[in-house]
Design a protein around this motif. Structure first.
Motif, PDB file in Angstrom:
ATOM      1  N   HIS A 196       0.945  -1.307   0.067  1.00 50.53           N
ATOM      2  CA  HIS A 196       0.307   0.002   0.132  1.00 50.53           C
ATOM      3  C   HIS A 196       0.926   1.169   0.066  1.00 50.53           C
ATOM      4  N   VAL A 197       2.031   1.139   0.329  1.00 51.62           N
ATOM      5  CA  VAL A 197       2.804   2.151   0.442  1.00 51.62           C
ATOM      6  C   VAL A 197       3.467   2.400  -1.019  1.00 51.62           C
ATOM      7  N   TRP A 198       3.736   1.357  -1.781  1.00 53.18           N
ATOM      8  CA  TRP A 198       4.566   1.290  -3.170  1.00 53.18           C
ATOM      9  C   TRP A 198       3.839   1.123  -4.287  1.00 53.18           C
ATOM     10  N   SER A 199       2.370   0.917  -4.009  1.00 45.69           N
ATOM     11  CA  SER A 199       1.910   0.537  -5.096  1.00 45.69           C
ATOM     12  C   SER A 199       2.004   1.583  -6.505  1.00 45.69           C
ATOM     13  N   LYS A 242      -0.534 -12.384  -4.067  1.00 41.64           N
ATOM     14  CA  LYS A 242      -1.630 -11.844  -3.262  1.00 41.64           C
ATOM     15  C   LYS A 242      -1.841 -10.405  -3.030  1.00 41.64           C
ATOM     16  N   GLU A 243      -0.506  -9.739  -3.140  1.00 41.61           N
ATOM     17  CA  GLU A 243      -0.650  -8.298  -2.586  1.00 41.61           C
ATOM     18  C   GLU A 243      -0.502  -7.362  -3.697  1.00 41.61           C
ATOM     19  N   GLY A 244      -0.049  -7.678  -5.012  1.00 39.81           N
ATOM     20  CA  GLY A 244       0.096  -7.092  -5.907  1.00 39.81           C
ATOM     21  C   GLY A 244       1.455  -6.214  -5.937  1.00 39.81           C
TER      22      GLY A 244
END
Length: 199
Positions: free
Chosen positions: A33-36, A102-104
């Protein structure tokens, strides 16, 4: 704010995750969520309790290391160790965006290292941007983490390669701190802190 020469990507603790993947080398997975990609503008992505690289300076440590180089005695080494334990240093890293099932998108980071004439490898640590620039002459290494001694201890404990420790200002004072020495200093400090709490 001054010109940013090196992006300081927060501290190692901000990148630490509870479950570390088993990957070659010393890599750390950053929360997606920080680096997407596209979630934040570049300036926002690197803010994270950010400091300008020019704000990282360690004049007392530089003088302590110089004293050791002038007169390598138990007294000068002891003073340098005491100053070192309260220092925050710049450690250059490489960043690579990877896709996880799982997290992208997530960012994987790898610490830069250097090899001495004996073939021993060490992580890099710099007291300030002047020393950083001596190593980064081509200007291609523009990402770093702010590291405490606990941070270096953590990555050395988790180390699965042959790095011996870290070297401070390799083109300046050139002081090498081995893994065994650092872990000993950390244990001594922990023992003192426990003793103080017990009194």
């Amino acid at each position: 704010m001054g010109k940013r020469i090196c992006d300081i990507l927060g501290t190692l603790g901000e990148f630490w995750t509870s479950s570390m993947p088993n990957v070659p080398g010393i890599f750390f997975m950053v929360a997606c969520h920080v680096w997407s990609a596209g979630r934040f503008r570049q300036k926002e992505r690197i803010h994270m309790k950010n400091q300008l690289s020019e704000e990282i300076r360690n004049p007392e440590l530089i003088e302590a290391m110089a004293a050791v180089n002038r007169h390598n005695t138990e007294k000068t080494r002891g003073h340098m160790a005491a100053v070192l334990m309260n220092s925050r240093l710049l450690s250059p890293i490489q960043k690579q965006t990877v896709l996880t099932e799982k997290e992208g998108p997530s960012t994987r980071i790898k610490f830069e290292d250097i090899q001495n004439v004996e073939g021993d490898k060490y992580y890099l640590a710099f007291t300030d941007m002047d020393e950083y620039a001596k190593w980064n002459k081509d200007g291609k290494h523009d990402h770093a983490l702010i590291m405490t001694m606990e941070d270096f201890g953590n990555i050395l404990i988790r180390n699965i390669n042959d790095l011996r420790g870290f070297v401070i200002n390799p083109y300046g004072e050139n002081i090498s701190i081995t893994k065994d020495l650092l872990l000993s200093l950390l244990k001594q400090r922990e023992a003192k802190q426990n003793a103080s709490r017990g009194n």
